[in-house]
Design a protein around this motif. Sequence first.
Motif, mmCIF file in Angstrom:
data_model
loop_
_atom_site.group_PDB
_atom_site.id
_atom_site.type_symbol
_atom_site.label_atom_id
_atom_site.label_comp_id
_atom_site.label_asym_id
_atom_site.label_seq_id
_atom_site.Cartn_x
_atom_site.Cartn_y
_atom_site.Cartn_z
ATOM 1 N N TYR A 354 4.014 0.136 -25.286
ATOM 2 C CA TYR A 354 3.025 -0.321 -24.313
ATOM 3 C C TYR A 354 2.398 0.848 -23.548
ATOM 4 C CZ TYR A 354 1.238 -2.510 -20.033
ATOM 5 O OH TYR A 354 0.452 -2.889 -18.975
ATOM 6 N N ALA A 355 3.159 1.907 -23.333
ATOM 7 C CA ALA A 355 2.652 3.077 -22.604
ATOM 8 C C ALA A 355 1.520 3.772 -23.354
ATOM 9 C CB ALA A 355 3.786 4.069 -22.348
ATOM 10 N N SER A 356 1.465 3.603 -24.680
ATOM 11 C CA SER A 356 0.392 4.238 -25.455
ATOM 12 C C SER A 356 -0.965 3.634 -25.117
ATOM 13 C CB SER A 356 0.672 4.091 -26.958
ATOM 14 O OG SER A 356 0.648 2.732 -27.349
ATOM 15 N N VAL A 357 -0.949 2.447 -24.517
ATOM 16 C CA VAL A 357 -2.173 1.802 -24.044
ATOM 17 C C VAL A 357 -2.361 2.052 -22.550
ATOM 18 C CG1 VAL A 357 -3.304 -0.419 -23.674
ATOM 19 C CG2 VAL A 357 -2.097 0.011 -25.812
ATOM 20 N N TYR A 358 -1.314 1.788 -21.790
ATOM 21 C CA TYR A 358 -1.457 1.834 -20.341
ATOM 22 C C TYR A 358 -1.592 3.261 -19.817
ATOM 23 C CZ TYR A 358 -1.178 -0.173 -15.695
ATOM 24 O OH TYR A 358 -1.477 -0.589 -14.415
ATOM 25 N N GLY A 359 -1.055 4.240 -20.527
ATOM 26 C CA GLY A 359 -1.185 5.629 -20.092
ATOM 27 C C GLY A 359 -2.628 6.129 -20.107
ATOM 28 N N PRO A 360 -3.344 6.006 -21.240
ATOM 29 C CA PRO A 360 -4.734 6.498 -21.302
ATOM 30 C C PRO A 360 -5.756 5.569 -20.644
ATOM 31 C CG PRO A 360 -3.702 6.395 -23.492
ATOM 32 C CD PRO A 360 -2.844 5.609 -22.555
ATOM 33 N N GLU A 361 -5.351 4.343 -20.305
ATOM 34 C CA GLU A 361 -6.309 3.316 -19.902
ATOM 35 C C GLU A 361 -7.140 3.696 -18.679
ATOM 36 O OE1 GLU A 361 -5.697 -1.328 -19.910
ATOM 37 O OE2 GLU A 361 -4.900 -0.483 -18.037
ATOM 38 N N ALA A 362 -6.519 4.260 -17.664
ATOM 39 C CA ALA A 362 -7.235 4.556 -16.419
ATOM 40 C C ALA A 362 -8.377 5.542 -16.663
ATOM 41 C CB ALA A 362 -6.262 5.116 -15.380
ATOM 42 N N ALA A 363 -8.089 6.607 -17.395
ATOM 43 C CA ALA A 363 -9.139 7.587 -17.679
ATOM 44 C C ALA A 363 -10.185 7.013 -18.624
ATOM 45 C CB ALA A 363 -8.529 8.849 -18.285
ATOM 46 N N LEU A 364 -9.755 6.218 -19.593
ATOM 47 C CA LEU A 364 -10.691 5.594 -20.533
ATOM 48 C C LEU A 364 -11.709 4.741 -19.796
ATOM 49 C CD1 LEU A 364 -11.323 4.956 -23.607
ATOM 50 C CD2 LEU A 364 -9.958 2.881 -23.243
ATOM 51 N N PHE A 365 -11.255 3.911 -18.871
ATOM 52 C CA PHE A 365 -12.156 3.048 -18.129
ATOM 53 C C PHE A 365 -13.016 3.838 -17.144
ATOM 54 C CE2 PHE A 365 -9.325 -1.007 -18.553
ATOM 55 C CZ PHE A 365 -9.539 -0.985 -19.921
ATOM 56 N N SER A 366 -12.426 4.847 -16.503
ATOM 57 C CA SER A 366 -13.175 5.645 -15.527
ATOM 58 C C SER A 366 -14.328 6.378 -16.183
ATOM 59 C CB SER A 366 -12.245 6.647 -14.837
ATOM 60 O OG SER A 366 -11.252 5.983 -14.078
#
Length: 449
Positions: A354-366
Amino acid sequence: MAEIGRGTGEAGRPGGLRRVVAAALIGATIEWYDFFLYGVVAGIVLNKLYFPASDPLVSTLLAYATFAVGFVARPLGGIVFGHFGDRIGRKSMLVITLMLMGVATFLIGLVPTYAQIGVAAPVLLLLLRVVQGIGLGGEWGGAVLMAFEYAPPERRGLYASIPQIGLALGLCLASGVVALLSYSLSEEQFLAFGWRLAFLLSVALVAVGAYIRLNVMETPEFAAVKEENREAAIPFVAMIRGYPKNVLAGMGARTVDGVLFNIFAVFSIGYLTQTLHVPRTQALLGVAVAAIVLCGTIPLFGWLSDRLGRTRVYAWGSLATGFSAFPAFWVFLTFPESIAAIWLALIVPFGILYASVYGPEAALFSELFPARVRYTGISFVYQFSGIFASGLTPIVATALLQVSGADRPWLVCAYCALAGLISAGSAIWIGRAGRREAEAAPAGRTLPA
Protein backbone atom coordinates in the motif's frame (compact mmCIF):
# COMPACT_ATOMS: atom_id res chain seq x y z
CA MET A 1 2.17 18.89 -14.27
CA ALA A 2 2.33 22.33 -12.86
CA GLU A 3 4.84 25.00 -12.18
CA ILE A 4 7.66 24.15 -9.82
CA GLY A 5 8.31 26.70 -7.15
CA ARG A 6 10.56 29.61 -7.50
CA GLY A 7 12.71 30.00 -4.47
CA THR A 8 12.76 27.80 -1.43
CA GLY A 9 13.46 30.49 1.15
CA GLU A 10 13.62 28.98 4.57
CA ALA A 11 13.55 25.56 2.96
CA GLY A 12 17.15 26.13 2.06
CA ARG A 13 17.99 25.97 5.75
CA PRO A 14 17.81 22.36 6.97
CA GLY A 15 16.50 23.39 10.38
CA GLY A 16 13.62 25.35 8.84
CA LEU A 17 12.61 22.50 6.53
CA ARG A 18 12.79 19.96 9.35
CA ARG A 19 10.63 22.15 11.58
CA VAL A 20 7.98 22.56 8.88
CA VAL A 21 7.91 18.86 8.04
CA ALA A 22 7.71 17.93 11.74
CA ALA A 23 4.79 20.31 12.27
CA ALA A 24 2.97 18.86 9.25
CA LEU A 25 3.59 15.29 10.41
CA ILE A 26 2.53 15.80 14.04
CA GLY A 27 -0.63 17.66 13.09
CA ALA A 28 -1.54 15.09 10.44
CA THR A 29 -1.02 12.26 12.95
CA ILE A 30 -3.47 13.84 15.39
CA GLU A 31 -6.05 14.51 12.68
CA TRP A 32 -5.88 10.93 11.37
CA TYR A 33 -6.04 9.54 14.91
CA ASP A 34 -9.26 11.45 15.47
CA PHE A 35 -10.76 10.41 12.14
CA PHE A 36 -9.84 6.72 12.21
CA LEU A 37 -10.73 6.19 15.83
CA TYR A 38 -14.36 6.27 14.70
CA GLY A 39 -13.69 3.65 12.03
CA VAL A 40 -11.86 1.35 14.44
CA VAL A 41 -14.79 1.23 16.89
CA ALA A 42 -17.62 1.45 14.32
CA GLY A 43 -17.93 -2.30 13.79
CA ILE A 44 -17.20 -3.42 17.36
CA VAL A 45 -18.79 -0.77 19.62
CA LEU A 46 -20.95 1.82 17.86
CA ASN A 47 -23.05 -0.81 16.08
CA LYS A 48 -24.07 -2.18 19.51
CA LEU A 49 -24.53 1.03 21.48
CA TYR A 50 -25.90 3.46 18.89
CA PHE A 51 -27.47 1.36 16.14
CA PRO A 52 -29.22 -1.57 17.89
CA ALA A 53 -31.08 -3.93 15.55
CA SER A 54 -32.31 -7.50 15.63
CA ASP A 55 -29.98 -8.29 12.71
CA PRO A 56 -26.25 -7.72 13.46
CA LEU A 57 -25.65 -7.11 9.74
CA VAL A 58 -28.08 -4.19 9.74
CA SER A 59 -26.54 -2.57 12.81
CA THR A 60 -23.04 -2.94 11.34
CA LEU A 61 -24.13 -1.40 8.03
CA LEU A 62 -25.70 1.53 9.88
CA ALA A 63 -22.51 2.09 11.87
CA TYR A 64 -20.45 2.02 8.68
CA ALA A 65 -22.94 4.42 7.07
CA THR A 66 -22.10 7.12 9.63
CA PHE A 67 -18.43 6.29 9.03
CA ALA A 68 -19.05 7.01 5.34
CA VAL A 69 -20.71 10.35 6.15
CA GLY A 70 -17.34 11.65 7.31
CA PHE A 71 -16.00 11.04 3.81
CA VAL A 72 -19.00 12.77 2.22
CA ALA A 73 -18.29 15.86 4.34
CA ARG A 74 -14.58 15.93 3.49
CA PRO A 75 -14.96 17.53 0.01
CA LEU A 76 -16.85 20.41 1.61
CA GLY A 77 -13.95 20.94 4.00
CA GLY A 78 -11.50 20.65 1.12
CA ILE A 79 -13.33 23.30 -0.94
CA VAL A 80 -13.85 25.73 1.96
CA PHE A 81 -10.39 25.48 3.49
CA GLY A 82 -8.79 25.07 0.08
CA HIS A 83 -10.36 28.38 -0.99
CA PHE A 84 -8.96 30.27 1.99
CA GLY A 85 -5.70 28.33 1.88
CA ASP A 86 -5.17 29.53 -1.70
CA ARG A 87 -6.35 33.05 -0.88
CA ILE A 88 -4.93 33.68 2.61
CA GLY A 89 -2.33 31.01 3.29
CA ARG A 90 -1.66 27.41 4.27
CA LYS A 91 -0.59 27.87 7.89
CA SER A 92 -3.71 29.51 9.37
CA MET A 93 -6.00 26.90 7.81
CA LEU A 94 -3.99 24.10 9.40
CA VAL A 95 -4.49 25.50 12.91
CA ILE A 96 -8.25 25.93 12.38
CA THR A 97 -8.78 22.43 10.97
CA LEU A 98 -6.83 20.85 13.83
CA MET A 99 -9.01 22.58 16.43
CA LEU A 100 -12.21 21.68 14.57
CA MET A 101 -11.35 18.00 14.41
CA GLY A 102 -10.20 17.83 18.02
CA VAL A 103 -13.35 19.35 19.48
CA ALA A 104 -15.60 17.04 17.43
CA THR A 105 -13.66 13.94 18.48
CA PHE A 106 -13.74 14.91 22.16
CA LEU A 107 -17.52 15.43 21.99
CA ILE A 108 -18.06 12.01 20.39
CA GLY A 109 -16.61 10.54 23.56
CA LEU A 110 -19.40 12.25 25.54
CA VAL A 111 -22.45 11.31 23.42
CA PRO A 112 -24.98 9.22 25.40
CA THR A 113 -26.02 5.85 23.96
CA TYR A 114 -29.22 4.90 22.14
CA ALA A 115 -30.50 3.26 25.33
CA GLN A 116 -30.09 6.58 27.17
CA ILE A 117 -31.47 9.17 24.73
CA GLY A 118 -32.94 7.17 21.87
CA VAL A 119 -32.64 8.30 18.25
CA ALA A 120 -30.89 11.52 19.30
CA ALA A 121 -27.77 9.44 19.97
CA PRO A 122 -27.07 8.35 16.37
CA VAL A 123 -28.14 11.80 15.13
CA LEU A 124 -25.52 13.47 17.37
CA LEU A 125 -22.90 10.98 16.17
CA LEU A 126 -23.81 11.78 12.60
CA LEU A 127 -23.46 15.55 13.11
CA LEU A 128 -20.11 15.23 14.88
CA ARG A 129 -18.89 12.88 12.16
CA VAL A 130 -19.75 15.57 9.61
CA VAL A 131 -17.65 18.09 11.56
CA GLN A 132 -14.78 15.60 11.64
CA GLY A 133 -15.03 15.17 7.88
CA ILE A 134 -14.98 18.93 7.25
CA GLY A 135 -11.91 19.30 9.46
CA LEU A 136 -9.95 16.52 7.81
CA GLY A 137 -11.06 17.71 4.37
CA GLY A 138 -9.12 20.92 4.91
CA GLU A 139 -6.27 19.38 6.89
CA TRP A 140 -4.75 16.92 4.42
CA GLY A 141 -4.06 19.36 1.59
CA GLY A 142 -2.50 21.96 3.87
CA ALA A 143 -0.23 19.50 5.68
CA VAL A 144 1.02 18.04 2.41
CA LEU A 145 1.64 21.45 0.85
CA MET A 146 3.64 22.73 3.82
CA ALA A 147 6.17 19.97 3.15
CA PHE A 148 5.90 19.91 -0.65
CA GLU A 149 6.29 23.66 -1.18
CA TYR A 150 9.19 23.98 1.24
CA ALA A 151 11.16 21.04 -0.20
CA PRO A 152 13.73 21.31 -3.01
CA PRO A 153 12.15 20.16 -6.33
CA GLU A 154 14.32 17.06 -6.67
CA ARG A 155 13.26 15.77 -3.22
CA ARG A 156 9.59 16.65 -3.16
CA GLY A 157 8.48 13.03 -3.39
CA LEU A 158 10.34 12.23 -0.19
CA TYR A 159 9.37 15.30 1.82
CA ALA A 160 5.73 15.32 0.71
CA SER A 161 5.49 11.67 1.79
CA ILE A 162 6.49 12.46 5.38
CA PRO A 163 3.13 14.04 6.38
CA GLN A 164 1.58 10.93 4.81
CA ILE A 165 3.15 8.94 7.64
CA GLY A 166 0.61 10.71 9.84
CA LEU A 167 -2.03 8.36 8.41
CA ALA A 168 -0.06 5.31 9.59
CA LEU A 169 0.81 6.83 12.94
CA GLY A 170 -2.78 7.99 13.48
CA LEU A 171 -4.15 4.56 12.62
CA CYS A 172 -1.53 2.85 14.76
CA LEU A 173 -2.33 5.15 17.66
CA ALA A 174 -6.10 4.69 17.23
CA SER A 175 -6.04 0.89 16.92
CA GLY A 176 -3.31 0.59 19.55
CA VAL A 177 -5.18 2.68 22.13
CA VAL A 178 -8.41 0.75 21.52
CA ALA A 179 -6.52 -2.57 21.68
CA LEU A 180 -4.89 -1.55 24.98
CA LEU A 181 -8.23 -0.54 26.47
CA SER A 182 -9.84 -3.72 25.15
CA TYR A 183 -7.08 -5.83 26.72
CA SER A 184 -7.04 -3.97 30.05
CA LEU A 185 -10.81 -3.87 30.66
CA SER A 186 -13.56 -6.43 30.75
CA GLU A 187 -16.09 -6.51 27.92
CA GLU A 188 -18.64 -4.73 30.11
CA GLN A 189 -16.16 -2.02 31.17
CA PHE A 190 -14.94 -1.51 27.61
CA LEU A 191 -18.47 -1.03 26.27
CA ALA A 192 -19.54 1.08 29.25
CA PHE A 193 -16.71 3.63 29.28
CA GLY A 194 -13.39 2.25 28.00
CA TRP A 195 -13.87 3.14 24.33
CA ARG A 196 -14.79 6.72 25.32
CA LEU A 197 -11.36 7.31 26.86
CA ALA A 198 -9.76 6.99 23.42
CA PHE A 199 -11.92 9.87 22.13
CA LEU A 200 -11.43 12.07 25.19
CA LEU A 201 -7.64 11.74 24.80
CA SER A 202 -7.91 13.87 21.65
CA VAL A 203 -8.11 17.15 23.56
CA ALA A 204 -4.56 16.77 24.89
CA LEU A 205 -3.16 15.80 21.48
CA VAL A 206 -4.79 18.79 19.79
CA ALA A 207 -3.27 21.22 22.30
CA VAL A 208 0.22 19.91 21.48
CA GLY A 209 -0.38 19.99 17.71
CA ALA A 210 -1.78 23.52 17.70
CA TYR A 211 1.22 24.85 19.64
CA ILE A 212 3.65 23.31 17.16
CA ARG A 213 1.80 24.56 14.08
CA LEU A 214 1.61 28.11 15.36
CA ASN A 215 5.41 28.25 15.25
CA VAL A 216 6.02 27.65 11.53
CA MET A 217 6.15 30.14 8.67
CA GLU A 218 4.05 30.32 5.49
CA THR A 219 5.45 28.39 2.50
CA PRO A 220 7.79 30.42 0.25
CA GLU A 221 5.98 29.31 -2.91
CA PHE A 222 2.63 30.65 -1.72
CA ALA A 223 4.35 33.77 -0.35
CA ALA A 224 5.56 34.42 -3.92
CA VAL A 225 2.00 34.07 -5.22
CA LYS A 226 0.80 36.63 -2.66
CA GLU A 227 3.66 39.01 -3.35
CA GLU A 228 2.91 39.04 -7.08
CA ASN A 229 -0.88 39.19 -6.57
CA ARG A 230 -1.40 35.98 -8.53
CA GLU A 231 -4.10 34.52 -6.26
CA ALA A 232 -7.15 33.09 -8.02
CA ALA A 233 -10.32 35.07 -7.28
CA ILE A 234 -12.28 31.84 -6.81
CA PRO A 235 -9.76 28.96 -6.70
CA PHE A 236 -12.38 26.22 -7.20
CA VAL A 237 -13.68 27.80 -10.40
CA ALA A 238 -10.12 28.38 -11.65
CA MET A 239 -9.29 24.73 -10.94
CA ILE A 240 -12.33 23.36 -12.80
CA ARG A 241 -11.87 25.67 -15.79
CA GLY A 242 -8.12 25.30 -16.10
CA TYR A 243 -7.43 21.69 -15.06
CA PRO A 244 -10.52 19.47 -15.55
CA LYS A 245 -8.56 16.51 -16.95
CA ASN A 246 -6.06 16.70 -14.10
CA VAL A 247 -8.91 16.60 -11.59
CA LEU A 248 -10.43 13.48 -13.19
CA ALA A 249 -7.07 11.73 -13.51
CA GLY A 250 -6.20 12.49 -9.90
CA MET A 251 -9.51 11.10 -8.66
CA GLY A 252 -8.99 7.94 -10.70
CA ALA A 253 -5.49 7.51 -9.31
CA ARG A 254 -6.83 7.90 -5.77
CA THR A 255 -9.22 4.91 -6.10
CA VAL A 256 -6.90 2.11 -5.00
CA ASP A 257 -5.66 4.12 -2.03
CA GLY A 258 -9.16 4.61 -0.62
CA VAL A 259 -10.40 1.08 -1.32
CA LEU A 260 -7.42 -0.87 -0.02
CA PHE A 261 -6.92 1.25 3.06
CA ASN A 262 -10.50 0.78 4.20
CA ILE A 263 -10.54 -2.91 3.36
CA PHE A 264 -7.53 -3.65 5.56
CA ALA A 265 -7.78 -0.95 8.22
CA VAL A 266 -11.55 -0.90 8.76
CA PHE A 267 -13.45 -3.78 7.11
CA SER A 268 -10.91 -6.46 8.01
CA ILE A 269 -11.31 -5.84 11.75
CA GLY A 270 -15.02 -6.64 11.68
CA TYR A 271 -14.48 -9.53 9.23
CA LEU A 272 -11.76 -11.15 11.31
CA THR A 273 -13.52 -10.75 14.66
CA GLN A 274 -17.16 -11.37 13.74
CA THR A 275 -16.87 -13.81 10.81
CA LEU A 276 -13.66 -15.74 11.52
CA HIS A 277 -13.79 -15.26 15.32
CA VAL A 278 -10.24 -13.96 15.62
CA PRO A 279 -9.76 -12.33 19.07
CA ARG A 280 -10.53 -8.63 18.84
CA THR A 281 -7.28 -7.55 20.49
CA GLN A 282 -5.21 -9.66 18.05
CA ALA A 283 -7.01 -8.22 15.01
CA LEU A 284 -6.48 -4.66 16.25
CA LEU A 285 -2.83 -5.31 17.05
CA GLY A 286 -2.32 -6.83 13.59
CA VAL A 287 -3.56 -3.63 11.97
CA ALA A 288 -1.40 -1.59 14.37
CA VAL A 289 1.73 -3.59 13.47
CA ALA A 290 1.01 -3.14 9.75
CA ALA A 291 0.67 0.60 10.39
CA ILE A 292 4.05 0.65 12.15
CA VAL A 293 5.66 -1.00 9.12
CA LEU A 294 3.89 1.56 6.93
CA CYS A 295 5.72 4.36 8.76
CA GLY A 296 8.98 3.14 7.22
CA THR A 297 7.74 2.13 3.79
CA ILE A 298 5.84 5.36 2.99
CA PRO A 299 8.97 7.57 2.84
CA LEU A 300 10.85 4.76 1.08
CA PHE A 301 8.41 4.81 -1.83
CA GLY A 302 8.27 8.61 -1.72
CA TRP A 303 12.06 8.60 -2.18
CA LEU A 304 11.82 6.00 -4.95
CA SER A 305 9.36 8.22 -6.81
CA ASP A 306 12.03 10.94 -6.89
CA ARG A 307 14.48 8.45 -8.39
CA LEU A 308 12.37 6.27 -10.69
CA GLY A 309 9.53 8.64 -11.63
CA ARG A 310 6.34 9.45 -9.80
CA THR A 311 3.83 7.85 -12.15
CA ARG A 312 5.94 4.74 -12.80
CA VAL A 313 6.10 3.87 -9.11
CA TYR A 314 2.43 4.73 -8.64
CA ALA A 315 1.15 2.65 -11.57
CA TRP A 316 3.02 -0.53 -10.64
CA GLY A 317 2.19 0.02 -7.00
CA SER A 318 -1.52 0.32 -7.82
CA LEU A 319 -1.56 -3.07 -9.55
CA ALA A 320 0.42 -4.82 -6.81
CA THR A 321 -1.71 -3.29 -4.08
CA GLY A 322 -5.07 -4.01 -5.73
CA PHE A 323 -4.37 -7.67 -6.49
CA SER A 324 -2.80 -8.34 -3.08
CA ALA A 325 -6.27 -8.78 -1.59
CA PHE A 326 -6.58 -12.25 -3.13
CA PRO A 327 -3.67 -13.90 -1.27
CA ALA A 328 -4.44 -11.91 1.90
CA PHE A 329 -8.03 -13.15 2.19
CA TRP A 330 -6.95 -16.66 1.23
CA VAL A 331 -4.64 -16.63 4.25
CA PHE A 332 -7.44 -15.26 6.46
CA LEU A 333 -9.68 -18.18 5.46
CA THR A 334 -7.02 -20.89 5.50
CA PHE A 335 -5.25 -20.03 8.76
CA PRO A 336 -7.82 -18.26 10.98
CA GLU A 337 -6.30 -19.72 14.15
CA SER A 338 -2.75 -18.61 13.33
CA ILE A 339 -2.15 -15.10 14.61
CA ALA A 340 1.24 -15.00 12.84
CA ALA A 341 -0.40 -15.81 9.49
CA ILE A 342 -3.18 -13.26 10.05
CA TRP A 343 -0.65 -10.57 10.89
CA LEU A 344 1.48 -11.44 7.84
CA ALA A 345 -1.60 -11.20 5.60
CA LEU A 346 -2.19 -7.70 6.98
CA ILE A 347 1.42 -6.50 6.95
CA VAL A 348 2.41 -7.43 3.38
CA PRO A 349 -0.47 -5.80 1.46
CA PHE A 350 -1.18 -2.99 3.90
CA GLY A 351 2.18 -2.31 5.54
CA ILE A 352 4.34 -2.69 2.42
CA LEU A 353 2.50 -2.71 -0.91
CA TYR A 354 0.00 0.00 0.00
CA ALA A 355 2.92 2.37 0.68
CA SER A 356 3.92 2.16 -3.00
CA VAL A 357 0.76 4.18 -3.68
CA TYR A 358 0.41 6.32 -0.60
CA GLY A 359 4.08 7.35 -0.50
CA PRO A 360 4.24 9.07 -3.94
CA GLU A 361 0.60 10.22 -3.87
CA ALA A 362 1.06 13.62 -2.21
CA ALA A 363 3.70 14.80 -4.66
CA LEU A 364 1.84 13.27 -7.61
CA PHE A 365 -1.31 15.23 -6.81
CA SER A 366 0.55 18.44 -5.92
CA GLU A 367 2.28 18.44 -9.30
CA LEU A 368 -1.09 18.36 -11.06
CA PHE A 369 -1.81 22.00 -10.12
CA PRO A 370 -0.01 25.38 -9.96
CA ALA A 371 0.49 27.01 -6.55
CA ARG A 372 -2.38 29.50 -6.98
CA VAL A 373 -5.00 26.69 -6.97
CA ARG A 374 -2.97 23.85 -5.50
CA TYR A 375 -4.57 23.70 -2.04
CA THR A 376 -8.04 23.57 -3.61
CA GLY A 377 -6.93 21.16 -6.35
CA ILE A 378 -5.30 18.47 -4.25
CA SER A 379 -7.93 18.75 -1.51
CA PHE A 380 -10.79 18.28 -3.97
CA VAL A 381 -9.11 15.40 -5.80
CA TYR A 382 -8.28 13.58 -2.57
CA GLN A 383 -11.48 14.28 -0.65
CA PHE A 384 -14.17 14.07 -3.35
CA SER A 385 -12.84 10.76 -4.67
CA GLY A 386 -12.75 9.58 -1.06
CA ILE A 387 -16.56 9.49 -0.95
CA PHE A 388 -16.59 6.57 -3.38
CA ALA A 389 -13.15 5.08 -2.90
CA SER A 390 -13.03 5.28 0.91
CA GLY A 391 -16.31 6.07 2.60
CA LEU A 392 -18.45 3.53 0.75
CA THR A 393 -15.88 0.74 0.79
CA PRO A 394 -16.85 -0.90 4.13
CA ILE A 395 -20.52 -0.83 3.07
CA VAL A 396 -19.77 -2.22 -0.41
CA ALA A 397 -17.48 -4.90 1.01
CA THR A 398 -20.06 -5.94 3.62
CA ALA A 399 -22.75 -6.19 0.91
CA LEU A 400 -20.45 -8.17 -1.43
CA LEU A 401 -19.61 -10.57 1.38
CA GLN A 402 -23.31 -11.06 2.06
CA VAL A 403 -23.87 -11.95 -1.61
CA SER A 404 -20.94 -14.35 -1.98
CA GLY A 405 -20.90 -15.84 1.52
CA ALA A 406 -18.52 -15.29 4.43
CA ASP A 407 -16.27 -18.16 3.33
CA ARG A 408 -16.00 -16.85 -0.24
CA PRO A 409 -14.79 -13.22 -0.06
CA TRP A 410 -13.60 -13.22 -3.67
CA LEU A 411 -16.02 -10.52 -4.79
CA VAL A 412 -14.41 -8.25 -2.21
CA CYS A 413 -11.00 -9.14 -3.64
CA ALA A 414 -12.21 -8.49 -7.20
CA TYR A 415 -13.42 -5.08 -6.04
CA CYS A 416 -9.89 -4.32 -4.80
CA ALA A 417 -8.32 -5.53 -8.05
CA LEU A 418 -10.63 -3.33 -10.11
CA ALA A 419 -9.59 -0.34 -8.00
CA GLY A 420 -5.94 -1.16 -8.74
CA LEU A 421 -6.59 -1.26 -12.49
CA ILE A 422 -8.41 2.10 -12.45
CA SER A 423 -5.60 3.78 -10.51
CA ALA A 424 -2.85 2.30 -12.65
CA GLY A 425 -4.56 3.52 -15.82
CA SER A 426 -4.99 7.00 -14.37
CA ALA A 427 -1.35 7.19 -13.31
CA ILE A 428 -0.23 6.16 -16.80
CA TRP A 429 -2.35 8.96 -18.31
CA ILE A 430 -0.83 11.47 -15.87
CA GLY A 431 2.67 10.37 -16.89
CA ARG A 432 1.96 10.67 -20.61
CA ALA A 433 0.28 14.05 -20.18
CA GLY A 434 3.27 15.23 -18.16
CA ARG A 435 5.67 14.18 -20.91
CA ARG A 436 3.59 15.98 -23.55
CA GLU A 437 3.55 19.11 -21.41
CA ALA A 438 7.31 18.84 -20.83
CA GLU A 439 7.94 18.77 -24.55
CA ALA A 440 5.84 21.91 -25.02
CA ALA A 441 7.17 23.74 -21.93
CA PRO A 442 9.76 26.54 -22.15
CA ALA A 443 13.37 25.51 -21.64
CA GLY A 444 14.38 25.12 -18.03
CA ARG A 445 10.98 24.16 -16.72
CA THR A 446 10.86 20.79 -14.98
CA LEU A 447 7.90 18.45 -14.73
CA PRO A 448 7.26 15.12 -13.01
CA ALA A 449 8.23 11.90 -14.75
